[in-house]
Design an enzyme around this catalytic site. Structure first.
Site, PDB file in Angstrom:
ATOM      1  N   SER A 136       0.837  -1.198   0.000  1.00 19.82           N
ATOM      2  CA  SER A 136       0.000   0.000   0.000  1.00 19.82           C
ATOM      3  C   SER A 136       0.871   1.247   0.000  1.00 19.82           C
ATOM      4  O   SER A 136       1.994   1.243   0.528  1.00 19.82           O
ATOM      5  CB  SER A 136      -0.848  -0.028   1.271  1.00 19.82           C
ATOM      6  OG  SER A 136      -1.279   1.275   1.606  1.00 19.82           O
ATOM      7  N   GLU A 158       0.520   3.489   1.884  1.00 20.43           N
ATOM      8  CA  GLU A 158       0.746   3.816   3.301  1.00 20.43           C
ATOM      9  C   GLU A 158       2.112   3.330   3.767  1.00 20.43           C
ATOM     10  O   GLU A 158       2.586   3.724   4.829  1.00 20.43           O
ATOM     11  CB  GLU A 158      -0.361   3.226   4.172  1.00 20.43           C
ATOM     12  CG  GLU A 158      -1.684   3.961   4.041  1.00 20.43           C
ATOM     13  CD  GLU A 158      -1.596   5.438   4.445  1.00 20.43           C
ATOM     14  OE1 GLU A 158      -0.943   5.721   5.470  1.00 20.43           O
ATOM     15  OE2 GLU A 158      -2.156   6.278   3.736  1.00 20.43           O
ATOM     16  N   TYR A 164      -1.352   0.331  10.231  1.00 19.34           N
ATOM     17  CA  TYR A 164      -1.581  -0.364   8.960  1.00 19.34           C
ATOM     18  C   TYR A 164      -0.328  -0.288   8.076  1.00 19.34           C
ATOM     19  O   TYR A 164       0.150  -1.303   7.546  1.00 19.34           O
ATOM     20  CB  TYR A 164      -2.779   0.287   8.271  1.00 19.34           C
ATOM     21  CG  TYR A 164      -3.071  -0.226   6.899  1.00 19.34           C
ATOM     22  CD1 TYR A 164      -3.583  -1.493   6.700  1.00 19.34           C
ATOM     23  CD2 TYR A 164      -2.853   0.587   5.780  1.00 19.34           C
ATOM     24  CE1 TYR A 164      -3.866  -1.950   5.430  1.00 19.34           C
ATOM     25  CE2 TYR A 164      -3.137   0.130   4.509  1.00 19.34           C
ATOM     26  CZ  TYR A 164      -3.635  -1.137   4.333  1.00 19.34           C
ATOM     27  OH  TYR A 164      -3.919  -1.587   3.071  1.00 19.34           O
TER      28      TYR A 164
HETATM   29  P1  GDP Z   1      -6.736   6.749   3.297  1.00 16.41           P
HETATM   30  O1  GDP Z   1      -5.839   7.393   2.292  1.00 16.41           O
HETATM   31  O2  GDP Z   1      -6.625   5.273   3.310  1.00 16.41           O
HETATM   32  O3  GDP Z   1      -6.624   7.378   4.631  1.00 16.41           O
HETATM   33  O4  GDP Z   1      -8.234   6.976   2.739  1.00 16.41           O
HETATM   34  P2  GDP Z   1      -9.425   7.885   3.285  1.00 16.41           P
HETATM   35  O5  GDP Z   1     -10.486   7.796   2.250  1.00 16.41           O
HETATM   36  O6  GDP Z   1      -9.821   7.517   4.687  1.00 16.41           O
HETATM   37  O7  GDP Z   1      -8.805   9.369   3.330  1.00 16.41           O
HETATM   38  C1  GDP Z   1      -8.324   9.991   2.160  1.00 16.41           C
HETATM   39  C2  GDP Z   1      -7.959  11.448   2.468  1.00 16.41           C
HETATM   40  O8  GDP Z   1      -9.150  12.177   2.749  1.00 16.41           O
HETATM   41  C3  GDP Z   1      -7.051  11.638   3.684  1.00 16.41           C
HETATM   42  O9  GDP Z   1      -6.086  12.616   3.355  1.00 16.41           O
HETATM   43  C4  GDP Z   1      -7.984  12.175   4.758  1.00 16.41           C
HETATM   44  O10 GDP Z   1      -7.312  13.013   5.689  1.00 16.41           O
HETATM   45  C5  GDP Z   1      -8.929  13.008   3.886  1.00 16.41           C
HETATM   46  N1  GDP Z   1     -10.221  13.291   4.536  1.00 16.41           N
HETATM   47  C6  GDP Z   1     -10.778  14.526   4.688  1.00 16.41           C
HETATM   48  N2  GDP Z   1     -11.959  14.425   5.304  1.00 16.41           N
HETATM   49  C7  GDP Z   1     -12.162  13.114   5.574  1.00 16.41           C
HETATM   50  C8  GDP Z   1     -13.236  12.405   6.207  1.00 16.41           C
HETATM   51  O11 GDP Z   1     -14.213  12.985   6.657  1.00 16.41           O
HETATM   52  N3  GDP Z   1     -13.092  11.049   6.300  1.00 16.41           N
HETATM   53  C9  GDP Z   1     -11.996  10.385   5.787  1.00 16.41           C
HETATM   54  N4  GDP Z   1     -11.932   9.052   5.884  1.00 16.41           N
HETATM   55  N5  GDP Z   1     -10.965  11.042   5.189  1.00 16.41           N
HETATM   56  C10 GDP Z   1     -11.059  12.384   5.072  1.00 16.41           C
END
Ligand code: GDP
Length: 327
Positions: free
Chosen positions: A129, A131, A153
């Site tokens: 990933s 990540e 993770y």
């Molecule tokens: P990730 O890359 O696996 O963390 O996938 P996510 O879909 O959870 O988040 C993608 C991006 O969206 C990250 O940079 C988060 O900080 C941003 N983000 C902004 N607002 C939100 C929110 O309300 N929920 C989530 N999950 N991410 C958010």
């Protein structure tokens, strides 16, 4: 007929990969928790033609059930194993991540050990990933970029990657690693931001009301389409040599871009329905996570086929259709 084992078949990627391999003529075996089996059976029955579904076998074996895992791997010969199962919520605080780290690393190690003992010729795909890069010092990242994970993770994925590399280099197994950037679809879980937004846009557009609370709408990611990315997994295992590959679009979009695309597609102005709240903010990112997928494109011919806009609109359409069935 080739036979593949998929761990984590109940997840978004597991579903699309099973569907893709079945369409290629594979016999597919999926591992899942007992509780997830009925769900995936329902999904496959609904979306996969019956003649393909006949070639899909589901096994209720948790990945921490090591005797069960050994029994399966010692009794059925597989050509390919796609290890997708992992606890996967990046937003989880590191301090809460004991289970994530322990389970993800132990299950990868057990699976590799069992395959190496009973069928060392089986090709092994490890779901890496972006990540693993965590807070990189350059963008875009590629296969040479130093890893700097910043979540439980991400740490567990770096460890899994090193396990796969060791079984490849020391034991001679064919272990391929896909370092996948965010990839989305109508099957994405709602806690991920794309789906959170498409669900809200669909709900509001169909009269469900409410407001959408998000974190930083300026946050950016390299978002691809899950069905495109499972094709990359298959290409990685069917390449001449086992290697690590970044799988990405190389294009950055912001959370605001998702809102703009999703709400406009639903006939709405996102600014009237979305608010930013500290509850969903994460640590600021200086260098964005975006990948350079040149290696996989050059070596296997893989490239993305669905654009960000097409994907977000399709997700909104799917959520609207669901809302209409519910109401
Ligand atoms: P990730 O890359 O696996 O963390 O996938 P996510 O879909 O959870 O988040 C993608 C991006 O969206 C990250 O940079 C988060 O900080 C941003 N983000 C902004 N607002 C939100 C929110 O309300 N929920 C989530 N999950 N991410 C958010």
């Amino acid at each position: 007929m080739k036979r593949a084992l998929i761990t984590g078949i109940t997840g978004q990627d597991g579903f699309y990969l099973a569907e893709y391999l079945l369409s290629l003529g594979y016999e597919v075996h999926g591992l899942a928790r007992q509780t997830g089996l009925e769900h995936i059976r329902g999904n496959l029955l609904q979306d996969v033609p019956p003649e393909l579904y006949q070639r899909c076998h589901l096994h209720a074996v948790n990945l921490d059930n090591f005797p069960g895992l050994y029994r399966l791997v010692s009794s059925i010969p597989f050509d390919e194993c796609y290890h997708l199962a992992a606890s996967s919520f990046v937003g989880e605080r590191l301090a809460d991540g004991y289970q994530t780290i322990q389970n993800n690393i132990a299950s990868t190690h057990y699976l590799l050990a069992a395959l190496n003992e009973f069928q060392p010729g089986c090709r092994f795909y490890f779901a890496g990933s972006s990540e693993m890069f965590g807070r990189p010092d350059k963008a875009p990242q590629d296969e040479q970029t130093p890893m700097n994970p910043r979540s439980a993770y991400g740490i567990s994925k770096v460890a899994g990657y090193h396990l796969a590399r060791n079984y490849r280099e020391s034991m001679g197994m064919f272990c391929g690693v896909g370092i996948l950037y965010n990839h989305e679809s109508p099957r994405r879980r709602p806690e991920f931001v794309t789906r959170k937004i498409t669900l809200a846009a669909a709900r509001i557009a169909t009269g469900g009301g409410g407001r959408l609370q998000l974190g930083n709408v300026e946050a950016r990611r390299d978002w691809g389409h899950a069905p495109d990315y499972v094709r990359a997994m298959h290409a990685i295992l069917n390449h001449d040599e086992p290697r690590d590959f970044v799988v990405a679009t190389g294009i950055l979009h912001s959370v605001a871009d998702i809102c703009e695309t999703a709400f406009a597609h639903a006939g709405l102005d996102w600014r009237e329905h979305v608010e930013s709240t500290a509850d969903f903010y994460r640590e600021e990112e200086q260098v964005p996570l975006t990948g350079n997928a040149e290696r996989i494109t050059q070596e296997t011919g893989w490239r993305p086929t669905v654009t960000f806009e097409q994907m977000i609109c399709a997700m909104v359409d799917a959520d609207m259709a669901r809302m209409r069935t519910l109401s």
